[in-house]
Design a protein around this motif. Sequence first.
Motif, PDB file in Angstrom:
ATOM      1  N   ALA A 107       7.346 -22.550  20.264  1.00 16.72           N
ATOM      2  CA  ALA A 107       7.265 -21.466  19.287  1.00 16.72           C
ATOM      3  C   ALA A 107       8.589 -21.292  18.540  1.00 16.72           C
TER       4      ALA A 107
ATOM      5  N   GLU B 170       7.994 -23.845  15.511  1.00 19.01           N
ATOM      6  CA  GLU B 170       7.247 -22.916  14.663  1.00 19.01           C
ATOM      7  C   GLU B 170       8.107 -21.796  14.097  1.00 19.01           C
ATOM      8  N   GLU B 171       9.375 -21.724  14.528  1.00 15.76           N
ATOM      9  CA  GLU B 171      10.334 -20.732  14.024  1.00 15.76           C
ATOM     10  C   GLU B 171       9.851 -19.298  14.227  1.00 15.76           C
ATOM     11  N   GLN B 172       9.183 -19.053  15.355  1.00 18.00           N
ATOM     12  CA  GLN B 172       8.732 -17.702  15.664  1.00 18.00           C
ATOM     13  C   GLN B 172       9.843 -16.920  16.363  1.00 18.00           C
ATOM     14  N   ASN B 173       9.845 -15.617  16.141  1.00 17.04           N
ATOM     15  CA  ASN B 173      10.873 -14.751  16.703  1.00 17.04           C
ATOM     16  C   ASN B 173      10.510 -14.369  18.133  1.00 17.04           C
TER      17      ASN B 173
ATOM     18  N   VAL C  43       5.259 -10.801  19.131  1.00 16.84           N
ATOM     19  CA  VAL C  43       5.178 -12.265  19.125  1.00 16.84           C
ATOM     20  C   VAL C  43       5.020 -12.782  20.547  1.00 16.84           C
TER      21      VAL C  43
END
Length: 217
Positions: A113, A117-120, A126
């Motif tokens: 992630a 996917e550059e998710q925080n 998230v």
Amino acid sequence: MTVKIQVYSDYVCPFCFLAEGPLEQAVQGKDVEVEWMPFELRPSPTEPLDPWNDPPKLRMFEQSIAPYAQRLGIDMKLPRLSPHPYTHLAFEGYQYAKEHGKGNEYNHRLFRAFFQEEQNIGDPDVLAKLAGEIGLDAAEYREALETGKYKEAHQQALNHAYREAGITAVPTFFIGNKVLRGIANRETLEQVIAEELAGQAGKAAEGLSCSVDGECD
């Protein structure tokens, strides 16, 4: 004889993410147990890393880390999150996931992630979504974060890493009685695992890692 492998890592450490693939390849078909161990490189209130606004660290990623990932055939991005998130909530969630038999699966999902996917992964919403994606109860997981149910368990894990295991950089592998500091290729990991399975002595090795001072080399 089952060989126990403990891997100390942080979710925002690029070399920890890159260590996953070689380790998965090295343990296939072998009598081993892998456990990922929490380690925060920059615990709050330490100033978090912000590579996009730190030219030397940005160059390090572009010139060293990204080419290394490419050689391994791994899709990897430098997440456009400024600064990078703290990871204490993600690790509290790991304690929940581990209690529900999905610790390693959770780690894999969070690494992907963040670095693909550059998710925080510092955002509770998230994290709950990601937990749900691997089959955990997202609502119960979120409640555990909100109430701090696993905060003490995470702190105990950190105290173990800092004070008992003496970890100063990640990834660090404890493979049976041997220690590998830094990322290791599949062949090195297979050799150390084979030595442990055979009860042989061997030397410790060191590779690329991220340290508590913010350096990755």
